[in-house]
Write an enzyme that holds these catalytic residues in place. Structure first.
Site, PDB file in Angstrom:
ATOM      1  N   ARG A 147      40.356  39.920  47.666  1.00 42.37           N
ATOM      2  CA  ARG A 147      40.050  38.501  47.426  1.00 42.37           C
ATOM      3  C   ARG A 147      40.348  37.675  48.679  1.00 42.37           C
ATOM      4  NH1 ARG A 147      41.804  39.585  41.788  1.00 42.37           N
ATOM      5  NH2 ARG A 147      43.954  39.517  42.480  1.00 42.37           N
ATOM      6  N   PHE A 162      31.063  39.351  37.648  1.00 45.62           N
ATOM      7  CA  PHE A 162      32.238  39.868  36.938  1.00 45.62           C
ATOM      8  C   PHE A 162      33.474  39.098  37.443  1.00 45.62           C
ATOM      9  CE2 PHE A 162      29.206  43.366  37.643  1.00 45.62           C
ATOM     10  CZ  PHE A 162      28.926  43.775  36.346  1.00 45.62           C
ATOM     11  N   ASP A 206      30.394  35.723  34.341  1.00 48.07           N
ATOM     12  CA  ASP A 206      31.149  36.668  33.505  1.00 48.07           C
ATOM     13  C   ASP A 206      30.632  36.545  32.075  1.00 48.07           C
ATOM     14  OD1 ASP A 206      34.025  38.266  34.093  1.00 48.07           O
ATOM     15  OD2 ASP A 206      33.593  37.904  31.974  1.00 48.07           O
ATOM     16  N   ASP A 253      32.263  43.179  41.068  1.00 46.74           N
ATOM     17  CA  ASP A 253      33.549  43.803  40.721  1.00 46.74           C
ATOM     18  C   ASP A 253      33.572  44.132  39.219  1.00 46.74           C
ATOM     19  OD1 ASP A 253      36.144  44.740  40.799  1.00 46.74           O
ATOM     20  OD2 ASP A 253      37.038  42.750  40.631  1.00 46.74           O
ATOM     21  N   CYS A 284      36.148  50.562  39.984  1.00 50.89           N
ATOM     22  CA  CYS A 284      37.527  50.886  39.616  1.00 50.89           C
ATOM     23  C   CYS A 284      37.573  52.105  38.690  1.00 50.89           C
ATOM     24  CB  CYS A 284      38.213  49.682  38.975  1.00 50.89           C
ATOM     25  SG  CYS A 284      37.412  49.132  37.468  1.00 50.89           S
TER      26      CYS A 284
HETATM   27  N1  SAH Z   1      36.938  40.186  39.941  1.00 49.97           N
HETATM   28  C1  SAH Z   1      37.911  39.861  38.933  1.00 49.97           C
HETATM   29  C2  SAH Z   1      38.202  41.011  37.998  1.00 49.97           C
HETATM   30  C3  SAH Z   1      36.983  41.528  37.262  1.00 49.97           C
HETATM   31  S1  SAH Z   1      37.368  42.439  35.830  1.00 49.97           S
HETATM   32  C4  SAH Z   1      39.179  39.335  39.604  1.00 49.97           C
HETATM   33  O1  SAH Z   1      39.242  39.284  40.843  1.00 49.97           O
HETATM   34  O2  SAH Z   1      40.121  38.963  38.886  1.00 49.97           O
HETATM   35  C5  SAH Z   1      35.814  42.696  35.125  1.00 49.97           C
HETATM   36  C6  SAH Z   1      35.204  41.491  34.407  1.00 49.97           C
HETATM   37  O3  SAH Z   1      33.891  41.857  34.027  1.00 49.97           O
HETATM   38  C7  SAH Z   1      35.887  41.020  33.154  1.00 49.97           C
HETATM   39  O4  SAH Z   1      36.202  39.660  33.282  1.00 49.97           O
HETATM   40  C8  SAH Z   1      34.841  41.192  32.028  1.00 49.97           C
HETATM   41  O5  SAH Z   1      34.839  40.125  31.108  1.00 49.97           O
HETATM   42  C9  SAH Z   1      33.575  41.198  32.814  1.00 49.97           C
HETATM   43  N2  SAH Z   1      32.433  41.928  32.255  1.00 49.97           N
HETATM   44  C10 SAH Z   1      32.409  43.143  31.691  1.00 49.97           C
HETATM   45  N3  SAH Z   1      31.150  43.533  31.426  1.00 49.97           N
HETATM   46  C11 SAH Z   1      30.345  42.517  31.836  1.00 49.97           C
HETATM   47  C12 SAH Z   1      28.935  42.318  31.858  1.00 49.97           C
HETATM   48  N4  SAH Z   1      28.104  43.263  31.434  1.00 49.97           N
HETATM   49  N5  SAH Z   1      28.467  41.161  32.360  1.00 49.97           N
HETATM   50  C13 SAH Z   1      29.303  40.209  32.809  1.00 49.97           C
HETATM   51  N6  SAH Z   1      30.648  40.362  32.846  1.00 49.97           N
HETATM   52  C14 SAH Z   1      31.155  41.485  32.354  1.00 49.97           C
END
Ligand code: SAH
Length: 388
Positions: A206, A222, A244, A293, A333
Site C-alpha cells: 500500500r 477489491f 468492492d 487485490d 493471496c
Molecule cells: N486490498 C484490501 C484487501 C482486499 S481483501 C486492503 O488493502 O485492505 C478482498 C476484498 O475483496 C474484500 O473486501 C471482499 O469484500 C472483496 N471481494 C471479494 N469478492 C469480490 C468480488 N467478486 N467483487 C468485488 N469485491 C470482492
C-alpha cells in the site's frame, strides 16, 4: 500416541509442522480432539509432540520436535516471546504478533490493533490451550484493553470445530478503532471486519502504491476499507475509484478518507469486480494505475485450475483498461498459487490482451508475516507491478 508408516517420517525430519492422515499407521490411547500426542516413526523413535485433530486431513500439528519439552504455559510464553521479538523493530501500533505455523504457533494468528488484540484459533489444539494463551497475552500486553477471538472462519469446519467469535478478555468496542499505518489513520472493525479486522500483510505494498500514484487516475479493485486507494489519494492521485462487493467495507473506506482529510475525488462502487471491469471495458474507460487485490481464489490444490482462470480473467480485463503508460499492481493471496505460476498467469493475460507488460517490481507479505524456512506454504501473498 501416533505411529507413522515407514518412510513417512521424512517431512517431520525436515521440520515440516504437519502430519497428514495418509502418513499414519496407528493411533493409540484414544486421544481427544486437540490433545497433545507423541508422534513416533515406524520403529518407535520419537519425532515430535503434536496436537491431535481427528477430523482434519492435517491429523496432527507439531508443537515441538524436542522430546523434553512440555506443552504448558512456559512453552507458550516462550513462543509468544519469540514471535513478539521478531516484530519489535517494526514499532507500529498495528502489526501481526504471531503468524501461525511460521511463528511456531500452528493455527494461531494474533494481530495487535492500537491497544487491542484480535486472535484467530483455527486448529484443534487451541481448544485445550485457549485459556493459557489468553493468560500469556495478558502478561505480554499488560496495557491491552481487550482481546477478541475472531475464529469465525470456515477453516475451522475442516477441523471439526464450529466457527466462533467471542471476547476473551477486557472488552472490544462496537465502533471501529483507528490504527496508524505509514502516516494514515485506518479504521478497523474488530468485531465484524474480515479475518482479524484488517489486511496488515499488504502494508508495504500500500505504501509503495502511494509513492507511485501521483497525478494518476487510479482504479482500486477489491478495495475492502479503502487500503490502496487511500494511499494513492494521499500520494497525490488525480482520482481514485474504490470497488468492492461489500457495502460495510465501502462505508468504512469513505470514513477513512474523511478521517485523513483526503481531498482527491474518490468514487465508491459497490460491484462484483468481474462484472465491473467488463462494464468499464464496454464504456471504453481507461486508468493510469489499476490495483487487483482479490480474496483467496484457491482454498485447496483441487481449486488451483479454476483459480488460475479467475486470476487470468481479471488480469486480462485490467490490462485492457490501462491507459498508455499505465501500470498494474496485481496480487494473489492463494498459497497454492506459486509466484512462478502467478507470473505465468499474468504473462498469459498480457499475451491474450496483445499488450506485453514490463514487470518492474514484485511484492510479498509484510515482514511481520514471516515464512518459516521449513514451511514454504507460509509464503502465500505475492504481487507484481507491471507497466505497459
Ligand atoms: N486490498 C484490501 C484487501 C482486499 S481483501 C486492503 O488493502 O485492505 C478482498 C476484498 O475483496 C474484500 O473486501 C471482499 O469484500 C472483496 N471481494 C471479494 N469478492 C469480490 C468480488 N467478486 N467483487 C468485488 N469485491 C470482492
Amino acid at each position: 500416541m501416533i505411529t507413522l508408516l515407514p518412510g513417512r517420517e521424512k517431512s517431520l525430519l525436515r521440520l515440516h509442522p504437519w502430519v497428514f492422515s495418509g502418513a499414519i499407521d496407528k493411533v493409540t490411547g484414544n486421544p481427544k480432539l486437540g490433545e497433545t500426542v507423541k508422534i513416533l516413526d515406524s520403529k518407535g523413535n520419537f519425532l515430535a509432540w503434536a496436537a491431535y485433530s481427528p477430523h482434519s486431513q492435517i491429523r496432527a500439528r507439531i508443537w515441538s520436535f524436542n522430546e523434553n519439552e512440555k506443552i504448558d504455559k512456559k512453552f507458550f510464553t516462550n513462543r509468544i516471546e519469540r514471535a513478539t521479538l521478531a516484530v519489535a523493530p517494526y514499532n507500529a501500533n498495528a502489526y501481526r504478533v504471531a503468524n501461525a505455523e511460521n511463528d511456531f504457533l500452528p493455527g494461531c494468528v494474533i494481530d495487535y490493533y492500537a491497544g487491542y488484540l484480535s486472535v484467530q484459533l483455527l486448529s484443534a489444539g487451541w481448544e485445550i490451550h485457549r485459556q493459557t494463551l489468553v493468560e500469556c497475552l495478558k502478561e505480554f500486553f499488560p496495557d491491552c484493553k481487550g482481546i477478541i477471538e475472531r475464529s469465525d472462519s470456515d477453516v475451522r469446519i475442516k477441523e471439526g470445530l464450529e466457527p466462533l467469535s467471542q471476547i476473551l478478555a477486557g472488552d472490544v468496542p462496537e465502533e471501529p478503532v483507528a490504527i496508524e499505518e505509514n502516516g494514515l489513520k485506518i479504521l478497523v472493525d474488530l468485531r465484524k471486519g474480515h479475518k482479524t479486522g484488517y489486511y496488515l500483510d499488504q502494508r508495504n505494498s500500500r505504501k509503495r502504491i502511494g509513492e507511485l500514484a501521483g497525478g494518476k487516475n487510479v482504479l482500486n479493485c477489491f478495495c475492502y476499507t479503502g487500503g490502496f486507494g487511500l494511499f494513492a489519494a494521499a500520494g497525490g492521485a488525480k482520482s481514485v475509484r474504490q470497488v468492492d462487493v461489500s457495502s460495510p467495507a465501502l462505508e468504512l473506506a469513505k470514513r477513512n478518507a474523511e478521517l485523513n482529510n483526503l481531498t482527491t475525488p474518490i468514487d465508491y462502487i459497490e460491484a462484483d469486480v468481474f462484472a465491473y471491469l467488463r462494464k468499464c471495458r464496454d464504456k471504453g474507460e481507461t486508468f493510469d494505475l489499476i490495483i487487483l487485490d482479490p480474496p483467496k481464489f484457491a482454498e485447496s490444490v483441487s481449486q488451483v485450475e479454476k483459480a488460475a482462470k479467475g486470476y487470468k480473467d481479471i488480469n486480462l480485463l485490467a490490462i485492457k483498461l490501462l491507459a498508455p503508460g499505465g501500470m498494474l499492481a496485481t496480487f494473489s493471496c492463494s498459497g497454492h498459487i506459486s509466484p512462478e505460476l502467478f507470473q505465468k498467469i499474468v504473462a498469459d493475460a498480457a499475451l491474450d490482451a496483445k499488450r506485453p507488460l514490463r514487470i518492474l517490481e514484485s511484492f510479498r507479505q509484510a515482514q511481520d508475516h514471516p515464512v518459516l524456512s521449513s514451511f514454504p506454504e507460509g509464503m502465500y501473498l505475492k504481487g507484481l507491478l507491471a507497466a505497459m
